[in-house]
Design an enzyme around this catalytic site. Structure first.
Site, mmCIF file in Angstrom:
data_model
loop_
_atom_site.group_PDB
_atom_site.id
_atom_site.type_symbol
_atom_site.label_atom_id
_atom_site.label_comp_id
_atom_site.label_asym_id
_atom_site.label_seq_id
_atom_site.Cartn_x
_atom_site.Cartn_y
_atom_site.Cartn_z
ATOM 1 N N CYS A 138 0.842 -1.199 0.000
ATOM 2 C CA CYS A 138 0.000 0.000 0.000
ATOM 3 C C CYS A 138 0.879 1.252 0.000
ATOM 4 C CB CYS A 138 -0.902 -0.007 1.231
ATOM 5 S SG CYS A 138 -2.036 1.393 1.297
ATOM 6 N N CYS A 165 -0.053 4.638 7.064
ATOM 7 C CA CYS A 165 -0.759 4.452 8.343
ATOM 8 C C CYS A 165 0.112 3.630 9.302
ATOM 9 C CB CYS A 165 -2.077 3.742 8.116
ATOM 10 S SG CYS A 165 -3.136 4.546 6.883
ATOM 11 N N CYS A 196 -20.106 -6.061 1.912
ATOM 12 C CA CYS A 196 -19.571 -4.747 2.265
ATOM 13 C C CYS A 196 -18.226 -4.597 1.573
ATOM 14 C CB CYS A 196 -19.403 -4.635 3.778
ATOM 15 S SG CYS A 196 -18.703 -3.056 4.337
ATOM 16 N N ARG A 242 -19.531 -3.661 16.422
ATOM 17 C CA ARG A 242 -18.831 -4.887 16.050
ATOM 18 C C ARG A 242 -17.471 -4.949 16.746
ATOM 19 N NH1 ARG A 242 -18.096 -4.690 10.113
ATOM 20 N NH2 ARG A 242 -20.360 -4.786 10.252
#
Length: 411
Positions: free
Chosen positions: A65, A69, A142, A272
């Site tokens: 990626c 982060c 999702c 969740r």
């Protein structure tokens, strides 16, 4: 405690606690912990009964990626020895999803590393969604692909996607401390794009990155304002080879307080337990089911979870039941307006602002996009204390099965 009685009453009315009340939940003592769990459990049962929704992750594209982060094992510069592979073909992804559905999952979360999808990527994911729906029409899908460009959410909706995940992760004030290649505002924008396209918005947080109680309250109140249907609560999985590999700030008790605070602030949302529940809650996982009504089944994006069968046994032993495919997860007032805003009184305004990068956007772990194996990390607690500043390779295992491998997935 008067505080807890007040919060239960507010939760039944879908009324927001004050910031001071939310902070007070996080500040409660261990002596009061079971009272906190019992109170938040009343709110959970009021809106969701004793049902537990199972979700299953499929990592469509792993590693490499371009985002930075700090929590993510797939980040730019990561030295984590994770699986790295390019896009799964639709039939491969569909086979992986089928394993989760066979294990009891009613939602499949399709996650891909990266800043955000190209139009060709959206085509790939659209074909995958269609393949999954052809195999099991009732399954919810999702997508979690990072920051969305104009029109991409609508295309995913047309392809059959039911929801889109993009986490806020932490407070706006501290966001720049964990990521520099995109902004907090970018994430908010993507959540709003999903809402505006009629997708069920899924957005949550990651706890355990060194944030303060004030930061946790800030991000959960920001989530309430955005009004997602699903709020994944991730507990940082400190992966070797990432900047946060030695960040061990969480105890099982603190995790339970964070889940309780989230339930009080978002009483009628699907809360969740996502990445890190096995690592940080350990033998306290069953108590967390009194606070959250949804978990991930099996493995996460780049790390292993406990065996899927162990998840099912834990749910049954704790007196809960797996939510069936034919049962609506959300309360009636939310389900009727899914994909829109305003299901909270005073909730966020839909489409009023012009959204997740790629890494950390998804539901489940310190990996790209989210927020769950033979021999995975089980629920058993280690006898050794978890100390900040020490890497714990005994508690974190890199995923070596399922998507991207020739080994059977854990579900």
């Amino acid at each position: 405690m008067d505080l807890l009685n007040t919060l239960v009453d507010k939760g039944f009315r879908r009324e927001s606690p004050t910031r001071e009340e939310a902070l007070a939940v996080l500040a409660t003592s261990d002596d009061d912990l079971l009272d906190v769990v019992a109170a938040a459990g009343k709110v959970r049962r009021h809106w969701f009964g004793r049902r537990v929704k199972l979700n299953y992750l499929v990592n469509l594209k792993s590693g490499l990626c371009p985002e930075d982060c700090s929590y993510c094992s797939q980040r730019l510069g990561s030295k984590a020895e994770i699986l790295k592979y390019t896009w799964l073909k639709p039939d491969q992804a569909s086979q992986a999803a089928a394993a989760g559905v066979a294990g009891g999952a009613k939602r499949v979360c399709l996650v891909a590393s990266g800043r955000g999808p190209t139009d060709r990527d959206v085509d790939r994911v659209s074909d995958t969604i269609k393949a999954i729906k052809e195999q099991n029409e009732a399954v919810e899908v999702c997508a979690c692909l990072g920051l969305l460009s104009d029109g991409q959410a609508e295309r995913l909706r047309e392809a059959g996607a039911d929801a889109y995940n993009h986490n806020l992760n932490t407070s706006e004030a501290t966001y720049g401390d964990i990521t520099t290649t995109h902004t907090y505002a970018d994430r908010v924008d993507t959540v709003r794009k999903a809402h505006a396209a009629g997708l069920s918005a899924c957005s949550g947080l990651i706890a355990g990155m060194g944030e303060s109680d004030e930061d946790l309250v800030d991000v959960v109140f920001s989530l309430r304002e955005l009004d997602p249907d699903s709020v994944p609560v991730n507990f940082l999985i400190p992966m070797e080879g990432t900047p946060l590999a030695t960040e061990w700030h969480l105890t099982p008790q603190r995790c339970l307080r964070i889940l309780a605070m989230t339930r009080f602030v978002c009483p009628d949302a699907e809360v969740r337990i996502a990445g890190g529940r096995e690592v940080h809650l350990r033998t306290m996982q069953p108590l967390a089911l009194h606070l959250a009504n949804s978990i991930f089944l099996g493995d996460y994006l780049t790390s292993e979870g406990q065996a899927g069968q162990a998840d099912l046994e834990m749910i049954a032993d704790a007196g809960f039941e797996v939510e069936g495919a034919g049962r609506e997860t959300l309360p009636e007032h939310r389900a009727a307006g899914r994909g829109g805003c305003g299901s909270h009184e005073g909730g966020g305004a839909c489409g009023s602002a012009p959204a997740e990068e790629g890494c950390g956007s998804a539901p489940a772990e310190g990996g790209c996009g989210s927020a769950p194996a033979a021999g995975g990390r089980g629920s058993a607690a280690t006898a050794e204390p978890v100390v900040a500043g020490e890497a714990r390779t005994d508690l974190v295992a890199v995923r070596r099965r399922g998507a991207g491998t020739d080994l059977a997935p854990n579900a």
